[in-house]
Design a protein around this motif. Structure first.
Motif, mmCIF file in Angstrom:
data_model
loop_
_atom_site.group_PDB
_atom_site.id
_atom_site.type_symbol
_atom_site.label_atom_id
_atom_site.label_comp_id
_atom_site.label_asym_id
_atom_site.label_seq_id
_atom_site.Cartn_x
_atom_site.Cartn_y
_atom_site.Cartn_z
ATOM 1 N N THR A 627 36.366 50.241 53.311
ATOM 2 C CA THR A 627 35.131 50.936 52.937
ATOM 3 C C THR A 627 34.824 50.601 51.484
ATOM 4 O OG1 THR A 627 36.303 52.904 52.176
ATOM 5 C CG2 THR A 627 35.735 52.803 54.525
ATOM 6 N N ALA A 628 33.658 51.030 51.011
ATOM 7 C CA ALA A 628 33.260 50.747 49.630
ATOM 8 C C ALA A 628 34.235 51.384 48.647
ATOM 9 C CB ALA A 628 31.839 51.248 49.382
ATOM 10 N N ASN A 629 34.670 52.614 48.943
ATOM 11 C CA ASN A 629 35.607 53.319 48.068
ATOM 12 C C ASN A 629 36.965 52.627 48.067
ATOM 13 O OD1 ASN A 629 36.153 55.485 46.294
ATOM 14 N ND2 ASN A 629 37.321 56.495 47.913
ATOM 15 N N GLN A 630 37.384 52.157 49.234
ATOM 16 C CA GLN A 630 38.666 51.465 49.324
ATOM 17 C C GLN A 630 38.628 50.123 48.598
ATOM 18 O OE1 GLN A 630 39.135 51.389 53.570
ATOM 19 N NE2 GLN A 630 40.446 53.220 53.608
ATOM 20 N N GLU A 631 37.468 49.476 48.620
ATOM 21 C CA GLU A 631 37.328 48.211 47.898
ATOM 22 C C GLU A 631 37.539 48.421 46.400
ATOM 23 O OE1 GLU A 631 33.609 46.440 48.834
ATOM 24 O OE2 GLU A 631 34.270 45.682 50.782
ATOM 25 N N LYS A 632 37.069 49.579 45.903
ATOM 26 C CA LYS A 632 37.295 49.892 44.486
ATOM 27 C C LYS A 632 38.788 50.081 44.217
ATOM 28 C CE LYS A 632 32.941 51.838 42.844
ATOM 29 N NZ LYS A 632 32.301 52.994 42.156
ATOM 30 N N ASP A 633 39.451 50.754 45.150
ATOM 31 C CA ASP A 633 40.904 50.940 44.990
ATOM 32 C C ASP A 633 41.628 49.604 44.944
ATOM 33 O OD1 ASP A 633 40.757 53.697 44.921
ATOM 34 O OD2 ASP A 633 40.976 53.914 47.091
ATOM 35 N N VAL A 634 41.191 48.699 45.816
ATOM 36 C CA VAL A 634 41.815 47.374 45.858
ATOM 37 C C VAL A 634 41.560 46.618 44.562
ATOM 38 C CG1 VAL A 634 41.781 45.118 47.007
ATOM 39 C CG2 VAL A 634 41.766 47.212 48.360
ATOM 40 N N ASP A 635 40.350 46.748 44.022
ATOM 41 C CA ASP A 635 40.042 46.067 42.763
ATOM 42 C C ASP A 635 40.871 46.645 41.616
ATOM 43 O OD1 ASP A 635 38.405 44.101 41.331
ATOM 44 O OD2 ASP A 635 37.550 45.857 40.318
ATOM 45 N N VAL A 636 41.057 47.976 41.630
ATOM 46 C CA VAL A 636 41.914 48.608 40.617
ATOM 47 C C VAL A 636 43.339 48.068 40.732
ATOM 48 C CG1 VAL A 636 42.969 50.785 39.902
ATOM 49 C CG2 VAL A 636 40.530 50.711 40.413
ATOM 50 N N ALA A 637 43.822 47.952 41.971
ATOM 51 C CA ALA A 637 45.173 47.427 42.192
ATOM 52 C C ALA A 637 45.280 45.975 41.701
ATOM 53 C CB ALA A 637 45.532 47.513 43.671
ATOM 54 N N ARG A 638 44.233 45.192 41.959
ATOM 55 C CA ARG A 638 44.236 43.800 41.488
ATOM 56 C C ARG A 638 44.339 43.732 39.961
ATOM 57 N NH1 ARG A 638 40.789 40.517 39.134
ATOM 58 N NH2 ARG A 638 39.167 42.122 39.164
ATOM 59 N N CYS A 639 43.558 44.570 39.288
ATOM 60 C CA CYS A 639 43.599 44.596 37.818
ATOM 61 C C CYS A 639 44.961 45.091 37.317
ATOM 62 C CB CYS A 639 42.482 45.482 37.276
ATOM 63 S SG CYS A 639 40.825 44.856 37.637
ATOM 64 N N GLY A 640 45.528 46.070 38.027
ATOM 65 C CA GLY A 640 46.864 46.541 37.663
ATOM 66 C C GLY A 640 47.902 45.442 37.794
ATOM 67 N N ALA A 641 47.793 44.640 38.861
ATOM 68 C CA ALA A 641 48.719 43.524 39.052
ATOM 69 C C ALA A 641 48.555 42.483 37.947
ATOM 70 C CB ALA A 641 48.494 42.897 40.432
ATOM 71 N N LEU A 642 47.314 42.250 37.533
ATOM 72 C CA LEU A 642 47.070 41.312 36.423
ATOM 73 C C LEU A 642 47.770 41.777 35.153
ATOM 74 C CD1 LEU A 642 43.279 40.388 36.834
ATOM 75 C CD2 LEU A 642 45.179 38.760 36.774
ATOM 76 N N ALA A 643 47.642 43.082 34.866
ATOM 77 C CA ALA A 643 48.269 43.632 33.659
ATOM 78 C C ALA A 643 49.786 43.552 33.747
ATOM 79 C CB ALA A 643 47.819 45.076 33.443
ATOM 80 N N LEU A 644 50.339 43.885 34.914
ATOM 81 C CA LEU A 644 51.791 43.812 35.089
ATOM 82 C C LEU A 644 52.281 42.376 34.975
ATOM 83 C CD1 LEU A 644 52.354 46.352 38.003
ATOM 84 C CD2 LEU A 644 53.059 46.611 35.623
ATOM 85 N N TRP A 645 51.471 41.440 35.403
ATOM 86 C CA TRP A 645 51.834 40.019 35.283
ATOM 87 C C TRP A 645 52.037 39.644 33.819
ATOM 88 C CZ3 TRP A 645 48.216 35.496 37.254
ATOM 89 C CH2 TRP A 645 48.921 34.295 37.219
ATOM 90 N N SER A 646 51.085 40.073 32.971
ATOM 91 C CA SER A 646 51.224 39.795 31.540
ATOM 92 C C SER A 646 52.430 40.526 30.953
ATOM 93 C CB SER A 646 49.953 40.218 30.793
ATOM 94 O OG SER A 646 48.851 39.437 31.187
ATOM 95 N N CYS A 647 52.618 41.785 31.343
ATOM 96 C CA CYS A 647 53.714 42.592 30.784
ATOM 97 C C CYS A 647 55.080 42.128 31.265
ATOM 98 C CB CYS A 647 53.526 44.064 31.146
ATOM 99 S SG CYS A 647 52.091 44.844 30.372
#
Length: 1074
Positions: A627-647
């Motif tokens: 759903t649209a709301n779930q897509e936002k959750d997935v995008d948040v998770a993607r950004c979180g993974a990006l940050a963890l990758w750097s860290c």
């Protein structure tokens, strides 16, 4: 047993990867002090001595069951103490050869039983229990100890643990913790005191000499050097600039000197003299402190030897060299206490400035000297920004004057955002760490409240980015129009109301913020601090606008460092708790850009950012239909993974991610069908896979199947990260089997066709190398024609690819059929050509591959024709122990399969002398490989005679007291072959080699038995050796060995017993006929 082991103790790593304590006077002193503590704790602190450890200390002991007397239940191979813990486990248990100890009382008894071997028992115990305090007190106290090393207040933490546990048990734990803590401090001060008493070169003399050399950096005819500078601006009370733990080793300070006619010189000044080091690229990096030259008495002597220009022109200067201050005057150096005047123990690491900033300041100091001004030392700008000053100096508060316009802007911002942002707008500082920026700017008060742990070292990884010198146009006329337009917008941003602020942020985003001119325009006019202050307001739109701009401009190295200096990263981490998903995604993506250097990654962890980022990964498990709301959750998770990758490039952050439960969540996201999600997830996993605990979890969570699946993706970057993760995980046998089970070998071979993408090629060849350690995988690789392709990659490839390709060929060549294939594909010549390189990892793999190929006589003929044996032999001179041992192992098959091995070895001038001299090495792997080579060389009588002349017999005899089975095996073999010349048998007996060899028969390794029996047989041909063997009880084990299924072993054992018996009979006859 905590700081003293990690910092004061001197550790070394063997070629097999095992970490051992060096045999040095400092380590001996440390071990004796720990032994004294263990022996006395039962009598001085009986209650603490009876405390049961959280986990048992376990190590391989030299004690046997017969060494234990009363108070123990003793069987043939097992010993258990009568004393048991609350769960019925014995407090001491021996299951040969491993002993398990659960209390200091039992440890004290054990070292008493060890008698003259007790120091060695302590050594092995510490080597096999690298974190003894964790096992003794448990993880809670270990965490406290970690914070204690950063000198936070640990007493409340200890009280908290005491309240949570059982009162009596916790009280004993606290007392034991304090005992260990006090012992650590006493050990550190004692070692530093011992070193200080041996000083020959003192900090004052070094400082005076450095000041004199700086005069030669002035302009004009007297200028002999470009720059002379310290690597650290922080000076301890004793005058040293080296870290505390390096002062333990006698270091005073580190310098970088730039001569005119040679490369930069990285110099260590120690109490024994001055010498070149490996270059301190990162504070705390062990390899940078290594000595790379001989030791000189002073800096001038070193410079004369390295710079002909300096040596020639120093004589022409008015200041004679004789005027240099004496460096031989002995002066006592006061040891620095672990916590001096409130200074954190490791704060010197954050005093380090970047290379270009220091060069700029040095140039300014030189100009001041020339003008006759007195030099004034200032705290590092980074410390000024954080509200800290040197402990040795007086705290100076510099008040920045605000312009009238800025005051009005501040008032307008206060009205607009309310009292919540008031403290933000008041905080000001001078950003002297930002080149070219002199205006007053603002700083978050969070920066001033930063915990002391912020200044402790957080990871072992190198500093990826160095500060860059800013390239700015010489005149304002060269600046593009966008620069001035953005500066106008920033002024509106400072002075406008809420609506104007949002509109201004939107207008700024219309510019190309990825362009460096636009990024620096925002910074130069003071826009960064305004953007950071907006993050602490309650207006979501303003936060979103600010983060969108920060996300783009943080790609600039200088900008992201400035964000951290201003305390902006703490504000961004706080936003991760926001209920607004867009804010969380933007904050995480900004963190991903900023956390590209160590200090930023440390800040994220210390302010709880890792746990918050891991929480962002918890989105819907079904990622296919959203759903649209779930897509936002997935995008948040993607950004979180990006940050963890750097860290995740930080060692401590990897552990923090694991503890926060990040691995299962990453495993769930690994099943996503979206490449933009998979790339950061796999990138994080492959970074973390360098840690063994992660490899185990990756295997257990079934991620290998998903990694193999994504090898077939069309995205090169995703393929590269998957191959890299497999490369690191395939160290484990089970992982290699899983890759084969899930049909991952063929996709890896297909990636070899993408030879234009060097990063992908390096990852794929690395994965193939590690997977080929299993012979079942090699058979599969042969089906896919991988060997032909790998041989074709031996030329015109970067070193990171060559290391992996050659490593794989070394594994492939263990199968006989593949040796012929490598020859037919023309692989021998490029392999031999690679022996002339300098990359140590490559040389280790090349020598292994050449050695494996040399077991084939046709291959050996080509290697000999290409002068490959000489090249391999020359690598014995390499300073790396790994290269030396690998070269020596490669020589064994070369000598064994050469057409005329004896003549080939003799033709190498100085080769035999080099081999013999390497028997003086302290590296066990080097010694084992050299002994194996000597065993092959000594089969030729003439070569054996030369070896004997070079003193091989006493050197081999000296090694016989080793307990390492690998060395024992090859040493015994070498001794057996060396007995074939002259009076060598008798010489071995005189040198004391016979008695230790008898003990080798107690080993559990059958290969040791075989080589030892052969050696004893040869030695038994000398009567005196027979007497020694008989006295040491050799007959009984030899009779047992005579029942072996190995015919050669039977004959050797029987021959030795026969010689001993013949001597006994001859002796009896002599007595009868007297």
């Amino acid at each position: 047993m905590g700081v003293s082991l990690t910092r004061a103790a001197q550790w070394t790593r063997t070629s097999s990867g095992t970490v051992k304590l060096e045999r040095s006077p400092m380590n001996d002193s440390l071990l004796k002090a720990i032994l004294c503590f263990v022996e006395q704790i039962s009598s001085q602190h009986p209650q603490e001595a009876e405390h049961v450890f959280a986990e048992p200390l376990q190590w391989s002991t030299t004690l046997v069951a017969s060494d234990f007397k009363t108070d123990y239940d003793i069987s043939d191979t097992d010993v258990q103490s009568h004393e048991k813990d609350s769960e019925g486990h014995p407090l001491l248990q021996l299951s040969l050869p491993t002993v398990y100890v659960r209390s200091f009382r039992q440890l004290s008894k054990l070292v008493h039983l060890a008698a003259d071997k007790k120091l060695e028992e302590i050594r092995v115990c510490l080597e096999e229990n690298r974190e003894p305090v964790v096992k003794i007190l448990g993880p809670c106290f270990a965490n406290i100890l970690e914070r204690e090393e950063a000198h936070t207040d640990v007493l409340p933490q200890v009280d908290k643990v005491q309240d949570e546990g059982q009162a009596k048990d916790s009280e004993v734990k606290v007392q034991l913790f304090q005992l260990l803590q006090n012992m650590d401090k006493q050990l550190l001060n004692k070692l530093l005191q011992d070193i200080s008493e041996q000083v020959r070169l003192d900090p004052t003399a070094v400082k005076n000499e450095v000041e004199l050399l700086k005069r030669f950096c002035s302009e004009g005819e007297k200028r002999l050097l470009k720059v002379v500078r310290y690597t650290s601006d922080y000076e301890f009370a004793n005058g040293c600039r080296a870290p505390l733990w390096r002062q333990m080793h006698g270091d005073i300070c580190y310098l970088v000197i730039e001569p005119y006619d040679t490369e930069n010189l990285n110099i260590t000044c120690s109490n024994t003299g001055v010498f070149l080091n490996g270059g301190l690229k990162q504070v705390g990096e062990e390899s940078g402190y290594e000595k790379t030259s001989e030791v000189f008495k002073d800096l001038v002597t070193l410079l004369k030897s390295r710079s002909p220009y300096f040596a020639e022109n120093i004589k022409k200067q008015n200041l004679a060299v004789q005027e240099l201050p004496s460096t031989q005057k002995i002066q006592h150096v006061e040891p620095v206490d672990v916590e001096e005047q409130g200074q954190p123990q490791r704060s010197y690491k954050q005093q380090e400035k970047n290379v270009h900033e220091k060069a700029r300041q040095q140039h300014m100091l030189n100009k001041a000297n020339k003008a006759g001004c007195e030099k004034k030392y200032e705290p590092c700008p980074r410390w000024k920004n954080l509200g800290l000053v040197f402990p040795c100096g007086k705290a100076e508060e510099k008040k920045s004057s605000k312009s009238l316009g800025e005051e009005k802007a501040g008032e307008s911002q206060k009205k607009k955002f309310g009292s919540g942002a008031k403290s933000k707008m008041k905080a000001e500082f001078s950003v002297s760490s930002l080149p070219g920026h002199a205006s007053s700017q603002k700083i978050s008060p969070l920066a001033r409240a930063m915990p002391v742990e912020a200044f402790s070292e957080s990871s072992s990884e190198s500093e990826e980015e160095e500060e860059q010198t800013e390239r700015r146009p010489e005149s304002h006329t060269d600046l593009p129009a966008e620069y001035w337009q953005i500066q106008k917008l920033v002024k509106y941003l400072k002075g406008g109301n809420q609506t104007a602020t949002v509109l201004t942020l939107c207008a700024m985003m219309d510019f190309n913020l990825m362009q460096e001119t636009c990024q620096l325009a925002i910074r130069d006019v003071g826009g960064l601090d305004v953007l950071i202050n907006l993050l602490d307001t309650d207006e979501v739109k303003c936060k979103i606008g600010s983060l969108k701009i920060l996300r783009k401009i943080s790609h600039n190295v200088q900008i992201r460092r400035a964000i951290v200096d201003m305390g902006g990263l703490q504000s961004i981490v706080k936003i991760l708790d926001s209920p607004v998903k867009d804010l969380k995604a933007l904050a995480a993506e900004t963190i991903a850009n900023v956390a590209k250097f160590r200090r930023a990654r440390r800040t994220v962890r210390q302010y709880g950012g890792i746990k918050k980022l891991v929480k962002l990964l918890d989105c819907v498990p079904n990622l296919a239909s959203l759903t649209a709301n779930q897509e936002k959750d997935v995008d948040v998770a993607r950004c979180g993974a990006l940050a963890l990758w750097s860290c995740s490039k930080s060692t401590k952050n990897k552990e923090a991610i694991r503890k926060a439960g990040g691995v299962p969540l990453l495993g769930r996201l690994l099943k996503s069908p979206h490449e933009n999600m998979l790339i950061p997830v796999v990138g994080t996993l492959q970074e973390c896979a360098s840690v063994e605990s992660y490899r185990i979890v990756i295997q257990r969570e079934g991620m290998i199947k998903d990694l193999v699946k994504n090898l077939s993706s069309d995205n090169d970057e995703l393929q590269m990260h998957c191959a890299s993760a497999i490369f690191k995980c395939a160290e484990d046998q089970k992982t290699r089997d899983l890759v084969r089970k899930y049909k991952g070998l063929q996709p890896l071979v297909s990636l070899l066709g993408k030879s234009d993408n060097k990063q992908l090629l390096a990852a794929a060849t690395g994965a193939i190398w590690k997977c080929s350690i299993s012979m079942d995988n090699v058979a599969k690789f042969q089906e896919y024609k991988a060997l032909d392709t790998l041989v074709g990659l031996l030329t015109d490839q970067p070193e990171e690819v060559l290391v992996n390709v050659v490593g794989a060929l070394g594994e492939f060549a263990l199968i006989s059929a593949n040796k012929a294939t490598i020859r037919k594909c023309g692989g021998i010549k490029p392999l031999v050509n690679l022996l002339t390189g300098t990359n140590q990892a490559l040389l280790v793999n090349v020598t292994k591959a050449v050695g494996a190929c040399a077991t084939d006589k046709d291959n050996m003929a080509i290697i000999d024709q290409l002068d490959g044996v000489r090249l391999v032999w020359s690598l014995l001179k390499n300073p790396s122990g790994d290269v030396q041992s690998s070269a020596a192992w490669a020589l064994c098959p070369c000598i064994e399969n050469a057409k005329d091995a004896g003549e080939m070895v003799r033709s190498l001038v100085g080769g035999l002398e080099l081999i013999v001299n390497l028997l003086k090495s302290t590296n066990i792997e080097v010694l084992a490989s050299i002994c194996a080579a000597i065993a092959k060389i000594s089969k030729d009588k003439e070569n054996l005679a030369v070896l004997t002349d070079h003193g091989v017999v006493p050197l081999l005899a000296k090694l016989t007291n080793t307990s390492d089975d690998k060395l024992r095996r090859h040493l015994a073999e070498a001794i057996g072959h060396c007995c074939m010349w002259g009076s060598n048998r008798a010489s071995f007996g005189v040198s004391g080699a016979v008695a230790p060899l008898v003990r080798y028969l107690k080993s559990k390794d059958s290969a040791v038995h075989q080589s030892t029996a052969m050696a004893l047989y040869q030695l038994s041909k000398d009567p005196n050796n027979c007497i020694t063997m008989h006295e040491k009880g050799v007959v009984k084990p030899l009779i047992h060995i005579m029942g072996s299924n190995e015919e050669t072993l039977q004959e050797a054992a029987a021959g030795c017993v026969r010689n001993i018996r013949l001597l006994a009979l001859a002796n009896r006859k002599a007595r009868l006929f007297q």
